[in-house]
Design an enzyme around this catalytic site. Sequence first.
Site, short mmCIF file in Angstrom:
data_model
loop_
_atom_site.label_atom_id
_atom_site.label_comp_id
_atom_site.label_asym_id
_atom_site.label_seq_id
_atom_site.Cartn_x
_atom_site.Cartn_y
_atom_site.Cartn_z
N ASP A 1 15.92 -27.58 -17.06
CA ASP A 1 16.61 -26.67 -16.57
C ASP A 1 15.46 -25.61 -15.54
O ASP A 1 14.55 -25.27 -16.35
CB ASP A 1 17.23 -25.45 -17.51
CG ASP A 1 18.67 -25.11 -16.89
OD1 ASP A 1 18.53 -24.54 -15.78
OD2 ASP A 1 19.63 -25.13 -17.81
N ASP B 1 19.22 -23.58 -11.81
CA ASP B 1 20.07 -22.40 -11.98
C ASP B 1 20.32 -21.47 -10.75
O ASP B 1 19.30 -21.12 -10.02
CB ASP B 1 19.60 -21.54 -13.17
CG ASP B 1 19.92 -20.47 -13.78
OD1 ASP B 1 20.86 -20.50 -14.42
OD2 ASP B 1 19.58 -19.31 -13.41
N GLU C 1 23.51 -25.29 -9.69
CA GLU C 1 24.48 -24.44 -10.15
C GLU C 1 24.67 -23.38 -8.77
O GLU C 1 23.50 -22.62 -8.53
CB GLU C 1 24.08 -23.58 -11.34
CG GLU C 1 24.96 -22.51 -11.63
CD GLU C 1 24.67 -21.53 -12.79
OE1 GLU C 1 25.22 -21.02 -13.45
OE2 GLU C 1 23.47 -21.18 -12.80
N HIS D 1 27.21 -24.02 -21.28
CA HIS D 1 26.86 -22.54 -22.02
C HIS D 1 27.45 -21.44 -21.43
O HIS D 1 27.24 -20.45 -22.23
CB HIS D 1 25.18 -22.68 -22.00
CG HIS D 1 24.69 -22.52 -20.73
ND1 HIS D 1 24.56 -23.36 -19.81
CD2 HIS D 1 23.92 -21.46 -20.19
CE1 HIS D 1 24.20 -22.92 -18.60
NE2 HIS D 1 23.86 -21.70 -18.79
N ASP D 2 27.83 -21.37 -20.41
CA ASP D 2 28.32 -19.97 -19.86
C ASP D 2 29.78 -20.05 -19.75
O ASP D 2 30.47 -18.85 -19.06
CB ASP D 2 27.66 -20.14 -18.23
CG ASP D 2 26.48 -19.48 -18.26
OD1 ASP D 2 25.83 -18.78 -18.86
OD2 ASP D 2 25.72 -19.88 -17.31
#
Length: 585
Positions: free
Chosen positions: A98, A206, A265, A341-342
């Site tokens: 990540d 991210d 993302e 996870h969000d």
Amino acid sequence: MTESWWKEAVVYQVYPSSFKDTNGDGWGDIKGITSKLDYMKDLGIDILWVSPMYKSPQADMGYDISDYKSIDPIYGTNEDVDHLVAELKKRGMKLMMDLVVNHTSEEHAWFLESRASKSNPKRSWYIWKDPKRDEDGKAQPPNNWSQILGEANSAWTYDEKTDQYYLSLFTPEQPDLNWENPDVRAAVHDVIRFWLDKGACGYRMDVINLISKDQRFPDAEPILGPDRKYHPGGKYFVNGPRMHEYLQELKQKVLEEYGAITVGEMPGVQDVEEIIRTVKSGTGELNMIFIFDIVDIDNVPGKVRMTLQKWSVKDLRRIVSKWQRVMIEKDGWNSVFVENHDNPRSVSRYTDDSDKYRTYGATLLALMQTTLNGTLYVYQGEELGMRNFPKSWDPLKDYKDIEAINFWKKSLDLYGNNPEELARQRKVLERKARDHARTPMQWNDGPNAGFADEGVKPWMGVNDDYREVNAEKQLADDGEGLSVWQFWQRGLANRKMHKDVFTYGDFEDVGPQSEEVFAYVRTGKESGKWLVVLNFSGREVDWEMPEEIEVQGWMAGNYTKGKPEKSFKGSVALHPWEGILGKLI
């Protein structure tokens, strides 16, 4: 359509703090991840993506990184990652890291230097601005942008020592890097090479579309209303003016050399041509991005994430059909996901997570995802149908996420004397909090659901339902139907067996617009035509099959282990939350 290994891969996302604790500190760790590789392999996973496990003060659960080249001691060591990569390789699997480079931690060495003085060589590695002044001469933020993880607060943080503000879009503990500075970009390239050289196959990036800011830093429009001091400024930093330039540089100087898999993302972007420019085969900067239309389906348009609106099956059909067709027609590539996870748990969000229907809702979503074009992403626990934790959990004690904490503090401040409105805000929290996806993985019905040993207190509470919803029980299930895990395993195997259809094939939605049913046909060069029928409702439905469709046989469904017994033409009876897959003539 060009075939590639990363297009056919199934990616499993691990949230490391919540996956498996092996050293008794209540936090998941890398050795715990390694211990479960056979579990992932048996499910049908090809790539393991681990959310950030770098050294971090954990202000935002690892997305505030203080050392990009060191693993945080709560997760293990760099040597543990080496061992993980080696064990993955033995199983024919890969590791995806990540990458969080829009911002660092305030404790990163770069920022400690940057904030030391205005003359420090690293001052320009971050975004510093002089304050505005109010009538009393008191320092005020340079503009009215709101913080992303707490829109009641400014996106700027004041540094009293140097009398300037630094941009911190997410939290004050996460200062934004200044990508205008070529030294910053070179440092980021160095970080990326470091983990690729250690055996990583690529990166999830991210909020990578926030790295370029409009250098005018103008005020945002007051979209949250005249009573709010701060407002979302995404117009001036989402897919900013130099984003493509920076990503092309990254691709050409680093990523192409390694043949790395990349998924961006990229929240807040809707423009089709802008997205295709990013992911177009050959010329795009990234292999694919996460398109958030499905996980934003219950957000109030133009407002922040922590809002609620009703959605319909028609909305889901429109979103899925749009992006399936766009990527096929414009030579781009999709990512397929409904959970991470969000976001809250998908079975609770899109279906019915009651004891009666949880399995059917979870397997309905699995059938949809395993039959759509794109690289498929499965989030830990999704393959078990893990659901949101109970409404009885206390926002002040049991919720851990900074977004949820800020949201509830704001709600208490604004509506503490308005019980009716406060109850509405509580409903948003219960439905949308990121904490729901972060409870410990439910491995068995023993103490701490097998996440940690008996007597250990996990960093976050275990969902109350772990005795009924856990991996051990689902792997051993020999009932009339398949468990959620078994259904996912079968669906992933079928997807790989017929990759010409479900990974690379054509897509066409079929049948009339419906309040309950979403149906589509997938067509492959070798395996022919397949029909997917999904009843996204808690009602018995008779779906009228279009006359031009001829079913040769129903091959799979989520109500039975064997082949569903359904009509081959005319009206097809569907149970609540039932999905069926048929081979067409």
